[in-house]
Scaffold this motif. Structure first.
Motif, PDB file in Angstrom:
ATOM      1  N   ILE A  37      48.953  11.476  12.978  1.00  0.00           N
ATOM      2  CA  ILE A  37      49.093  13.044  13.360  1.00  0.00           C
ATOM      3  C   ILE A  37      51.181  13.123  12.120  1.00  0.00           C
ATOM      4  CG2 ILE A  37      47.716  13.331  14.720  1.00  0.00           C
ATOM      5  CD1 ILE A  37      50.343  13.469  16.854  1.00  0.00           C
ATOM      6  N   LEU A  38      51.189  14.403  11.362  1.00  0.00           N
ATOM      7  CA  LEU A  38      52.007  14.596  11.427  1.00  0.00           C
ATOM      8  C   LEU A  38      52.573  15.607  12.087  1.00  0.00           C
ATOM      9  CD1 LEU A  38      53.950  15.996   8.923  1.00  0.00           C
ATOM     10  CD2 LEU A  38      52.560  17.187   8.092  1.00  0.00           C
ATOM     11  N   ILE A  39      53.905  15.992  12.990  1.00  0.00           N
ATOM     12  CA  ILE A  39      54.657  16.800  12.970  1.00  0.00           C
ATOM     13  C   ILE A  39      54.912  17.768  12.519  1.00  0.00           C
ATOM     14  CG2 ILE A  39      57.040  17.068  15.011  1.00  0.00           C
ATOM     15  CD1 ILE A  39      54.579  15.391  15.769  1.00  0.00           C
ATOM     16  N   THR A  40      55.197  19.131  12.298  1.00  0.00           N
ATOM     17  CA  THR A  40      55.412  19.948  11.556  1.00  0.00           C
ATOM     18  C   THR A  40      55.992  20.973  12.625  1.00  0.00           C
ATOM     19  OG1 THR A  40      53.258  21.419  12.484  1.00  0.00           O
ATOM     20  CG2 THR A  40      53.076  20.310  11.172  1.00  0.00           C
ATOM     21  N   GLU A  41      56.408  22.392  11.238  1.00  0.00           N
ATOM     22  CA  GLU A  41      57.633  23.581  12.495  1.00  0.00           C
ATOM     23  C   GLU A  41      57.191  23.343  13.694  1.00  0.00           C
ATOM     24  OE1 GLU A  41      60.415  23.725  11.161  1.00  0.00           O
ATOM     25  OE2 GLU A  41      60.341  23.132  10.038  1.00  0.00           O
ATOM     26  N   THR A  42      55.315  23.799  13.525  1.00  0.00           N
ATOM     27  CA  THR A  42      54.724  24.475  14.715  1.00  0.00           C
ATOM     28  C   THR A  42      53.977  23.853  15.635  1.00  0.00           C
ATOM     29  OG1 THR A  42      53.208  25.346  13.436  1.00  0.00           O
ATOM     30  CG2 THR A  42      55.173  26.643  13.507  1.00  0.00           C
ATOM     31  N   GLY A  43      53.921  22.445  14.952  1.00  0.00           N
ATOM     32  CA  GLY A  43      52.981  21.801  16.151  1.00  0.00           C
ATOM     33  C   GLY A  43      52.923  20.129  14.792  1.00  0.00           C
TER      34      GLY A  43
END
Length: 290
Positions: free
Chosen positions: A278-284
């Motif tokens: 998984i990638l940690i994004t700005e929103t989730g």
């Protein structure tokens, strides 16, 4: 770093247009050392190019898992599945990362029933009715890595085995849902572990998830049992695996002395594992390989 300098992330953009606000927010964070809270090192923060490369590796990795799943049938040996995985990845320009990693002899890990992880495919290992198995594949493409595993069930499995497979997937999903930017790795740990314990299972703690992308294994270590609000801060650009290993019996494991790879439950009871990158994004989060 000056605001007009090129950003430290390697994006080629000016710092003020890239990670200046990110660093300002990070500098404002207050960390509790008694909870093991810490900043992520810059080397594990990926820029847009890095993320796209990991995503492309993930496409091949997912395709290999799809293919492997079509081969899971009673009477099939695990070496046949391994060869199919190897050929699929290589034909698309990738490399099966497990092959020769610290001496591992095959292109993927196939772990059956009481084998927790790192099972070595073999023509002598034949799938039987009622087996549950984890197929774990990592693909390297142009120097970037994507890593995922899935559980499969052969024929008529017991209700106990079916529940374990289902709950383990739910543990992973809850862990991913808890992985939020500007929160902590311990939130993932608590979400996975609490749900496993609620269902009467134990969690393997000798092994866990990890950062991935520019290398096979990177920071942070991702435990699947623990306390929320502890550990390394999760920030946008981090890529990691969530891969709980859940046991019907006790959490203790052993490593086969015959190959120094195969990890089994010490009490020989069933184990299951699911894994996504998984990638940690700005929103989730965004799933890059599943």
């Amino acid at each position: 770093m000056q605001r007009n300098d090129l950003c430290w992330c390697g994006s080629g953009k000016k710092y003020k247009k890239c990670h200046a606000d990110f660093d300002e927010r990070l500098d404002e964070m207050k960390f509790n050392v008694f909870l093991g809270q810490c900043r992520p090192p810059k080397k594990i923060i990926n820029n847009a190019h890095d993320i796209e490369c990991i995503r492309k590796a993930g496409v091949i990795n997912d395709g290999a898992l799809d293919l492997a799943g079509t081969l899971v049938k009673e009477g099939v040996d695990t070496a046949t599945i391994d060869k199919a995985v190897h050929d699929y990845i290589v034909e698309r320009g990738g490399y099966p990362s497990c092959l020769n990693y610290e001496g591992f002899p095959k292109s993927c890990c196939i772990s059956i029933n009481e084998v927790v992880c790192h099972g070595i495919p073999s023509p002598k290992t034949i799938l039987k009715d009622g087996d549950i198995l984890n197929i774990d594949i990592t693909t390297t493409l142009d120097g970037y890595y994507a890593d995922a595993s899935r559980m499969f069930m052969v024929g008529n499995v017991s209700p106990e085995a079916e529940k374990l497979v289902r709950v383990t997937k739910e543990c992973m999903e809850r862990g991913i849902a808890a992985a939020k930017p500007w929160h902590f790795v311990g939130d993932i740990s608590a979400a996975c572990g609490d749900y496993a314990h609620l269902n009467g299972y134990s969690v393997v703690t000798d092994l866990g998830g990890h950062g991935v992308g520019k290398d096979f294994h990177m920071e942070p270590f991702v435990a699947h049992e623990g306390e929320a609000n502890t550990g390394m801060l999760l920030v946008p650009g981090m890529v990691l695996t969530v891969e709980p290993m859940i046991n019907v019996g006790k959490k203790q494991v052993t490593v086969d002395s015959s190959d120094n790879w195969t990890v089994r439950t010490k009490d020989k009871k069933l184990s299951a594992q699911w894994e996504k990158t998984i990638l940690i994004t700005e929103t989730g989060t965004e799933v890059l390989s599943s």
